[in-house]
Write a protein that holds these residues in place. Structure first.
Motif, mmCIF file in Angstrom:
data_model
loop_
_atom_site.group_PDB
_atom_site.id
_atom_site.type_symbol
_atom_site.label_atom_id
_atom_site.label_comp_id
_atom_site.label_asym_id
_atom_site.label_seq_id
_atom_site.Cartn_x
_atom_site.Cartn_y
_atom_site.Cartn_z
ATOM 1 N N LYS A 112 5.810 11.004 3.226
ATOM 2 C CA LYS A 112 5.563 10.569 4.119
ATOM 3 C C LYS A 112 5.826 8.905 3.831
ATOM 4 C CE LYS A 112 1.611 12.730 6.291
ATOM 5 N NZ LYS A 112 0.235 13.284 5.467
ATOM 6 N N THR A 113 5.782 8.419 2.687
ATOM 7 C CA THR A 113 6.633 7.231 2.320
ATOM 8 C C THR A 113 7.305 7.477 0.933
ATOM 9 O OG1 THR A 113 4.921 6.053 1.205
ATOM 10 C CG2 THR A 113 5.026 5.619 3.434
ATOM 11 N N TRP B 157 -1.266 14.370 -0.850
ATOM 12 C CA TRP B 157 -1.661 13.616 0.176
ATOM 13 C C TRP B 157 -0.572 12.841 1.050
ATOM 14 C CZ3 TRP B 157 -3.330 7.985 0.682
ATOM 15 C CH2 TRP B 157 -3.159 7.197 -0.016
ATOM 16 N N ASN B 158 0.593 12.599 0.114
ATOM 17 C CA ASN B 158 1.848 11.858 0.857
ATOM 18 C C ASN B 158 3.138 12.654 1.095
ATOM 19 O OD1 ASN B 158 3.404 9.779 1.396
ATOM 20 N ND2 ASN B 158 3.983 9.353 -0.730
ATOM 21 N N ILE C 29 2.499 1.689 -3.345
ATOM 22 C CA ILE C 29 1.183 2.545 -4.316
ATOM 23 C C ILE C 29 1.216 3.809 -3.976
ATOM 24 C CG2 ILE C 29 -1.097 2.163 -5.370
ATOM 25 C CD1 ILE C 29 -0.954 -0.898 -4.763
ATOM 26 N N ALA C 30 0.978 4.254 -2.649
ATOM 27 C CA ALA C 30 0.861 5.714 -2.412
ATOM 28 C C ALA C 30 2.006 6.568 -2.825
ATOM 29 C CB ALA C 30 0.489 5.721 -0.688
ATOM 30 N N PHE D 230 -7.069 2.214 0.968
ATOM 31 C CA PHE D 230 -6.336 2.884 -0.042
ATOM 32 C C PHE D 230 -7.298 3.901 -0.733
ATOM 33 C CE2 PHE D 230 -2.715 4.224 -2.597
ATOM 34 C CZ PHE D 230 -3.051 4.394 -3.942
ATOM 35 N N ILE E 291 1.024 -0.965 0.098
ATOM 36 C CA ILE E 291 0.026 -0.080 0.040
ATOM 37 C C ILE E 291 0.979 1.292 0.171
ATOM 38 C CG2 ILE E 291 -1.774 1.442 1.347
ATOM 39 C CD1 ILE E 291 -2.774 -0.982 2.421
ATOM 40 N N CYS E 292 2.077 1.123 0.675
ATOM 41 C CA CYS E 292 2.744 2.357 0.884
ATOM 42 C C CYS E 292 3.544 2.613 -0.311
ATOM 43 C CB CYS E 292 3.816 2.329 2.131
ATOM 44 S SG CYS E 292 3.073 2.567 3.658
ATOM 45 N N PHE F 40 1.661 11.463 -10.376
ATOM 46 C CA PHE F 40 0.379 11.948 -11.166
ATOM 47 C C PHE F 40 0.331 13.334 -10.746
ATOM 48 C CE2 PHE F 40 -0.479 8.019 -12.839
ATOM 49 C CZ PHE F 40 -0.730 7.107 -11.847
ATOM 50 N N ALA G 229 -7.730 12.360 0.596
ATOM 51 C CA ALA G 229 -6.361 12.999 0.863
ATOM 52 C C ALA G 229 -5.867 12.753 2.273
ATOM 53 C CB ALA G 229 -6.331 14.358 0.175
ATOM 54 N N SER H 237 1.750 7.179 -6.406
ATOM 55 C CA SER H 237 0.533 8.035 -6.836
ATOM 56 C C SER H 237 1.067 9.509 -6.938
ATOM 57 C CB SER H 237 -0.452 8.028 -5.829
ATOM 58 O OG SER H 237 -0.288 8.486 -4.722
#
Lengths: 164, 105
Positions: free
Chosen positions: A143-144, A72-73, A25-26, B25, A22-23, A32, B32, A29
């Motif tokens: 964040k990651t 968001w990250n 993929i975050a 996710f 998950i991290c 983009f 966000a 993201s």
């Protein structure tokens, strides 16, 4: 899956592996996001210009809009202003004049008037009449994932010819 | 737990963790909030652990039929006669001990 310990171990390892995915993929993201930051720096005054190892004290007016860098990250954005110039000895000298940490998107559009936080000195006596660039660098700390660094170069600044 | 229960436990583990990961996710990305994503996922992990770690009755729907002790005594395990074995001897003989020729006799 025949005992408590076996099931607990399977749960723990699978949940941590999926968390790592998950991290990842975050972090992915973030690609983009196409940022469009802007900045401008004004040198309001040259306060001092000493001869001993050539030190300059400037008052700067820094305006920047770095809101589009935040996703968001993003944990924080580290921003700093560096003066860049050329001498006979070195093709590139970079001196950091001011830095700051932007903790969130609301604080990313800012205007600050300050003297230089760190000393603008030269190794020698090369600064009289020197043309220099002021570059605003930023590091987007996630964040990651991967940290991204970029900059805006502002040209056309000149130091005075005489010491004062 | 019986065999069917173990299979069920493993399937539930995988399906629930992956489903919670995907929801976490999507929720985090659309709102966000990284923290929200981690919170939803952590809640999912706790819920899944409550579902599969304790020995719930639905994991024991197909219990194994163990042999009764009375029945087992009627048919004792055959003991193999060994020549040259000293005293009572050992029940099992490893292939590496006393030469493998004894084992293949």
């Amino acid at each position: 899956m025949h005992s408590f310990g076996y099931r607990a171990n399977a749960l723990l390892t699978l949940s941590v592996t999926i968390l790592a995915i998950i991290c990842g993929i975050a972090s992915f993201s973030d690609t983009f996001n196409s940022p469009s930051p802007s900045a401008s720096i004004q040198v309001l005054n040259v306060n001092r210009f000493q001869k001993l190892d050539d030190e300059v004290s400037l008052t700067l007016n820094i305006t920047a809009d770095l809101q589009s860098l935040f996703t968001w990250n993003t944990k924080q954005v580290f921003v700093f202003v560096a003066a860049e110039y050329e001498t006979l000895k070195n093709s590139l000298n970079q001196v950091s004049l001011w830095d700051g940490i932007i903790p969130s998107q609301e604080h990313a559009k800012f205007w600050i008037r300050t003297t230089n936080k760190y000393r603008f000195t030269d190794q020698g006596s090369n600064l009289r009449g020197k043309e220099f660039n002021l570059t605003l660098h930023w590091h987007v700390m996630p964040k990651t994932g991967k940290m991204i660094a970029d900059k805006i170069v502002l040209t056309g600044y000149v130091l005075p010819q005489e010491y004062r | 737990m019986d065999w069917q229960g173990q299979k069920l436990a493993e399937h539930l583990l995988q399906i629930f963790l992956i489903a919670f990961a995907i929801t976490a996710f999507i929720v985090g990305y659309s709102l966000a909030s990284f923290q929200l994503m981690l919170a939803v996922y952590a809640g999912g992990v706790v819920l899944t652990s409550l579902m599969i770690i304790p020995n719930w009755p639905w994991f024991n729907k197909h219990p194994l039929k163990w042999l009764e002790p009375g029945e087992a005594e009627k048919y004792p395990k055959p003991v193999k006669e060994k020549e040259g074995a000293a005293g009572g001897g050992t029940k099992k003989k490893g292939w590496a001990q006393d030469g493998f020729r004894e084992y293949f006799r």
